[in-house]
Design a protein around this motif. Sequence first.
Motif, short mmCIF file in Angstrom:
data_model
loop_
_atom_site.label_atom_id
_atom_site.label_comp_id
_atom_site.label_asym_id
_atom_site.label_seq_id
_atom_site.Cartn_x
_atom_site.Cartn_y
_atom_site.Cartn_z
N TYR A 150 56.53 -34.39 -20.12
CA TYR A 150 55.99 -33.49 -19.09
C TYR A 150 56.84 -33.46 -17.83
O TYR A 150 57.28 -32.40 -17.38
N HIS A 202 61.92 -27.32 -26.25
CA HIS A 202 60.48 -27.43 -26.09
C HIS A 202 59.83 -26.12 -25.67
O HIS A 202 59.05 -26.05 -24.72
N CYS A 203 60.18 -25.05 -26.41
CA CYS A 203 59.67 -23.70 -26.12
C CYS A 203 59.94 -23.30 -24.67
O CYS A 203 59.07 -22.77 -23.97
N SER A 218 57.82 -24.42 -20.85
CA SER A 218 56.65 -23.72 -20.29
C SER A 218 56.99 -22.42 -19.57
O SER A 218 56.07 -21.71 -19.13
N PHE A 271 55.20 -19.11 -20.57
CA PHE A 271 53.81 -19.04 -20.12
C PHE A 271 53.72 -18.72 -18.62
O PHE A 271 52.78 -18.06 -18.17
N VAL A 316 57.73 -29.33 -30.60
CA VAL A 316 56.54 -28.46 -30.62
C VAL A 316 55.91 -28.47 -32.01
O VAL A 316 56.60 -28.29 -33.02
N ARG A 332 52.70 -26.69 -32.36
CA ARG A 332 51.53 -25.88 -32.02
C ARG A 332 51.88 -24.41 -32.21
O ARG A 332 52.76 -23.88 -31.54
N SER A 386 50.22 -21.64 -31.51
CA SER A 386 49.96 -20.77 -30.36
C SER A 386 51.06 -20.88 -29.31
O SER A 386 51.42 -19.89 -28.67
N THR A 387 51.61 -22.09 -29.13
CA THR A 387 52.71 -22.28 -28.18
C THR A 387 53.95 -21.53 -28.67
O THR A 387 54.63 -20.86 -27.88
N ASN A 444 53.39 -17.72 -28.20
CA ASN A 444 53.59 -17.29 -26.82
C ASN A 444 55.07 -17.15 -26.49
O ASN A 444 55.50 -16.19 -25.83
N THR A 445 55.87 -18.11 -26.97
CA THR A 445 57.31 -18.07 -26.73
C THR A 445 57.94 -16.85 -27.40
O THR A 445 58.78 -16.16 -26.81
#
Length: 337
Positions: free
Chosen positions: A199, A230-231, A234, A237, A276, A278, A280-281, A284-285
């Motif tokens: 993070y 890592h997409c 963030s 988003f 990653v 996920r 949904s993640t 989104n990307t």
Amino acid sequence: MALNRKTTETIKVDRLNQKIALEEAVGSPYFIAHGTHPPTPMITGMKDGLPPYNIPFLEDIDDRLNNVEKGLESMDASGITYATVSLTCPGVEGILDPDEAVELARKTNDAIYELYVKSHPTRFGLFCSVAMKKPEEAAKELERAVKVLGAKGALINGFTNIDKDDVSNVRYLDDPVCEPFWKKLSELDSCPNLSQAAYGFGIETAGHSLRIMCSGILDRYKNVQIILGHCAESLPFLVHRIDHRMAIGIRGNNGPYKKSMMYYLQNNFYATLAGVRRESTMRNTIDEMGESRVLFSVDYPYESNEDAADWFDGMQMNENTRKAIGWENAKRIFKLT
């Protein structure tokens, strides 16, 4: 406990055997690359200056950072035919002496080339390390690595420590002194991979990327392409919100940029799936950047090849999209056959 290194087989997965991974870490035979050199506390106030990782995890990582055969075995089990390896973080960015950083970058690039690329030319490529403490030397090493070693670009592990007496004194890539590096990168038409994980590191890398966008670098060197792990940390988003808030400010206060942050994200950046798991993640990307700018990766050995492959190979998705993300985009970008 250490990471899982075997396919779980809880659900039968048809293994896809053409995947290409781009964010895969290795060590250096010349220094301990996963800390500053010489060592300094990673976290002030933490016992031994280290985050609270468990011992089996750390021992497994240390082994795999320097074990080519284990890496190949894991790739074979996971259907990864080709991996572009690079020095683990903080790598050369954490070497506190500028001259030593220049020397160790060159020696480490040669060593990784010999161990991986030369020994296994159909399985491994290389993102080289460069010493951004001396940007002109970084530009020279980038050119040498690309032309002599066949490097696909450079790996930059976030900011660079520039003061051996004060590790909080750092330099970002939008600093004007880094201009020789950006100029050479554009001339060579190479990709830098701006990488970090978890993070706190992800937020730092996202902020670092925004600094580059706002600086005007991508307007001066329009062909420069940057890979984020890592997409894209963030940014897919958040970028619409960033543009929205910047639009109500006074133009130019945040730098001499000419386009929106979304424009740069969609035209000058690629995102990997490293770390990653996920859908949904990932969606989104893809929605924000386009499937042509999303790339399969793992972040081995800090992540499990087997877990990543089970997730990606078994997920319900359009097969053309799976092929594009799994290997076709990487082949196009890096001119792989």
